[in-house]
Design a protein around this motif. Structure first.
Motif, PDB file in Angstrom:
ATOM      1  N   ILE A 189       0.870  -1.172   0.000  1.00  0.00           N
ATOM      2  CA  ILE A 189       0.000   0.000   0.000  1.00  0.00           C
ATOM      3  C   ILE A 189       0.911   1.228   0.000  1.00  0.00           C
ATOM      4  N   PRO A 190       0.424   2.343  -0.496  1.00  0.00           N
ATOM      5  CA  PRO A 190       1.297   3.520  -0.571  1.00  0.00           C
ATOM      6  C   PRO A 190       1.606   4.146   0.783  1.00  0.00           C
ATOM      7  N   ASP A 191       0.757   3.924   1.764  1.00  0.00           N
ATOM      8  CA  ASP A 191       0.945   4.530   3.073  1.00  0.00           C
ATOM      9  C   ASP A 191       1.840   3.674   3.954  1.00  0.00           C
ATOM     10  N   ARG A 192       2.404   4.305   4.980  1.00  0.00           N
ATOM     11  CA  ARG A 192       3.187   3.597   5.984  1.00  0.00           C
ATOM     12  C   ARG A 192       2.230   2.799   6.867  1.00  0.00           C
ATOM     13  N   VAL A 193       2.623   1.601   7.252  1.00  0.00           N
ATOM     14  CA  VAL A 193       1.790   0.754   8.096  1.00  0.00           C
ATOM     15  C   VAL A 193       2.078   1.086   9.549  1.00  0.00           C
ATOM     16  N   VAL A 194       1.079   1.656  10.245  1.00  0.00           N
ATOM     17  CA  VAL A 194       1.223   2.029  11.648  1.00  0.00           C
ATOM     18  C   VAL A 194      -0.025   1.601  12.402  1.00  0.00           C
ATOM     19  N   VAL A 195       0.121   1.444  13.700  1.00  0.00           N
ATOM     20  CA  VAL A 195      -1.021   1.122  14.552  1.00  0.00           C
ATOM     21  C   VAL A 195      -2.049   2.239  14.420  1.00  0.00           C
ATOM     22  N   GLY A 196      -3.291   1.841  14.214  1.00  0.00           N
ATOM     23  CA  GLY A 196      -4.371   2.799  14.066  1.00  0.00           C
ATOM     24  C   GLY A 196      -4.746   3.064  12.626  1.00  0.00           C
ATOM     25  N   ALA A 197      -3.874   2.699  11.688  1.00  0.00           N
ATOM     26  CA  ALA A 197      -4.177   2.902  10.272  1.00  0.00           C
ATOM     27  C   ALA A 197      -5.278   1.935   9.837  1.00  0.00           C
ATOM     28  N   THR A 198      -6.081   2.366   8.897  1.00  0.00           N
ATOM     29  CA  THR A 198      -7.123   1.502   8.346  1.00  0.00           C
ATOM     30  C   THR A 198      -6.653   1.014   6.989  1.00  0.00           C
ATOM     31  N   LEU A 199      -6.660  -0.295   6.812  1.00  0.00           N
ATOM     32  CA  LEU A 199      -6.224  -0.880   5.554  1.00  0.00           C
ATOM     33  C   LEU A 199      -7.344  -0.802   4.515  1.00  0.00           C
ATOM     34  N   PRO A 200      -7.001  -0.876   3.236  1.00  0.00           N
ATOM     35  CA  PRO A 200      -8.012  -0.772   2.183  1.00  0.00           C
ATOM     36  C   PRO A 200      -9.081  -1.853   2.296  1.00  0.00           C
ATOM     37  N   GLU A 201     -10.270  -1.507   1.791  1.00  0.00           N
ATOM     38  CA  GLU A 201     -11.404  -2.427   1.866  1.00  0.00           C
ATOM     39  C   GLU A 201     -11.222  -3.640   0.965  1.00  0.00           C
ATOM     40  N   SER A 202     -10.563  -3.465  -0.163  1.00  0.00           N
ATOM     41  CA  SER A 202     -10.367  -4.593  -1.078  1.00  0.00           C
ATOM     42  C   SER A 202      -8.889  -4.698  -1.441  1.00  0.00           C
ATOM     43  N   GLY A 203      -8.519  -5.875  -1.924  1.00  0.00           N
ATOM     44  CA  GLY A 203      -7.156  -6.079  -2.380  1.00  0.00           C
ATOM     45  C   GLY A 203      -6.223  -6.691  -1.358  1.00  0.00           C
ATOM     46  N   ILE A 204      -6.681  -6.884  -0.130  1.00  0.00           N
ATOM     47  CA  ILE A 204      -5.854  -7.493   0.918  1.00  0.00           C
ATOM     48  C   ILE A 204      -6.602  -8.684   1.492  1.00  0.00           C
ATOM     49  N   THR A 205      -5.886  -9.780   1.695  1.00  0.00           N
ATOM     50  CA  THR A 205      -6.481 -10.978   2.289  1.00  0.00           C
ATOM     51  C   THR A 205      -6.044 -11.074   3.742  1.00  0.00           C
ATOM     52  N   TYR A 206      -6.996 -11.403   4.610  1.00  0.00           N
ATOM     53  CA  TYR A 206      -6.733 -11.528   6.040  1.00  0.00           C
ATOM     54  C   TYR A 206      -6.852 -12.995   6.440  1.00  0.00           C
ATOM     55  N   TYR A 207      -6.019 -13.420   7.364  1.00  0.00           N
ATOM     56  CA  TYR A 207      -5.954 -14.821   7.773  1.00  0.00           C
ATOM     57  C   TYR A 207      -6.201 -14.951   9.268  1.00  0.00           C
ATOM     58  N   ASP A 208      -6.818 -16.075   9.670  1.00  0.00           N
ATOM     59  CA  ASP A 208      -7.047 -16.352  11.082  1.00  0.00           C
ATOM     60  C   ASP A 208      -5.721 -16.660  11.777  1.00  0.00           C
ATOM     61  N   VAL A 209      -5.606 -16.213  13.020  1.00  0.00           N
ATOM     62  CA  VAL A 209      -4.447 -16.550  13.850  1.00  0.00           C
ATOM     63  C   VAL A 209      -4.740 -17.907  14.480  1.00  0.00           C
ATOM     64  N   PRO A 210      -3.858 -18.905  14.295  1.00  0.00           N
ATOM     65  CA  PRO A 210      -4.096 -20.219  14.892  1.00  0.00           C
ATOM     66  C   PRO A 210      -4.211 -20.148  16.416  1.00  0.00           C
ATOM     67  N   GLN A 211      -5.039 -21.007  16.974  1.00  0.00           N
ATOM     68  CA  GLN A 211      -5.281 -21.041  18.419  1.00  0.00           C
ATOM     69  C   GLN A 211      -3.999 -21.207  19.233  1.00  0.00           C
ATOM     70  N   ARG A 212      -3.019 -21.898  18.711  1.00  0.00           N
ATOM     71  CA  ARG A 212      -1.793 -22.139  19.487  1.00  0.00           C
ATOM     72  C   ARG A 212      -1.032 -20.851  19.802  1.00  0.00           C
ATOM     73  N   PHE A 213      -1.356 -19.761  19.116  1.00  0.00           N
ATOM     74  CA  PHE A 213      -0.720 -18.475  19.398  1.00  0.00           C
ATOM     75  C   PHE A 213      -1.577 -17.596  20.292  1.00  0.00           C
ATOM     76  N   GLY A 214      -2.612 -18.162  20.844  1.00  0.00           N
ATOM     77  CA  GLY A 214      -3.474 -17.421  21.763  1.00  0.00           C
ATOM     78  C   GLY A 214      -4.831 -17.158  21.155  1.00  0.00           C
ATOM     79  N   ALA A 215      -5.805 -17.069  22.013  1.00  0.00           N
ATOM     80  CA  ALA A 215      -7.171 -16.792  21.560  1.00  0.00           C
ATOM     81  C   ALA A 215      -7.270 -15.309  21.226  1.00  0.00           C
ATOM     82  N   THR A 216      -7.415 -15.012  19.977  1.00  0.00           N
ATOM     83  CA  THR A 216      -7.519 -13.625  19.556  1.00  0.00           C
ATOM     84  C   THR A 216      -8.616 -13.485  18.513  1.00  0.00           C
ATOM     85  N   THR A 217      -9.275 -12.368  18.543  1.00  0.00           N
ATOM     86  CA  THR A 217     -10.326 -12.103  17.550  1.00  0.00           C
ATOM     87  C   THR A 217      -9.747 -11.407  16.327  1.00  0.00           C
TER      88      THR A 217
END
Length: 115
Positions: free
Chosen positions: A62-90
């Motif tokens: 993405i053209p912007d710097r990735v920082v906490v609080g930034a909102t990623l684009p609505e399309s074009g990025i795939t998100y993956y589940d964090v496996p349970q072995r790394f902790g219960a996270t939403t």
């Protein structure tokens, strides 16, 4: 006369306090902590980074710097589940601009950049 001055000073302080608090919350950069939900524990992060590399998750740019609080684009990025072995996270994870990030899935807001 002194009572009137004290009353005006108290009134000014009472009115000014919420405005100052609001100005602090809307001016400047996003807060470091977006949500207090469970994230990946510090001792689990090296194993999680190895997991992400093993999964060969495609990196997105993405053209912007990735920082906490930034909102990623609505399309074009795939998100993956964090496996349970790394902790219960939403949160979900993805790789953006070479950085592994945890994202709140509904808002697509970056909650943590894992180094």
């Amino acid at each position: 006369m002194r009572n009137r001055i004290l009353a005006l000073a108290t009134l000014a302080a009472a009115i000014g306090s919420p405005l100052a608090a609001q100005a602090q919350s809307t001016v400047g950069r996003a807060p470091v902590v977006v949500d207090s939900g469970p994230t990946i524990a510090v001792e689990q992060r090296p194993a999680f980074r190895d997991y992400v590399v093993e999964q060969r998750v495609p990196a997105f740019r993405i053209p912007d710097r990735v920082v906490v609080g930034a909102t990623l684009p609505e399309s074009g990025i795939t998100y993956y589940d964090v496996p349970q072995r790394f902790g219960a996270t939403t949160y979900r994870y993805t790789v953006v601009n070479g950085e592994t990030v945890l994202v709140e899935p509904r808002s697509r807001r970056v909650v943590e950049v894992l180094d």
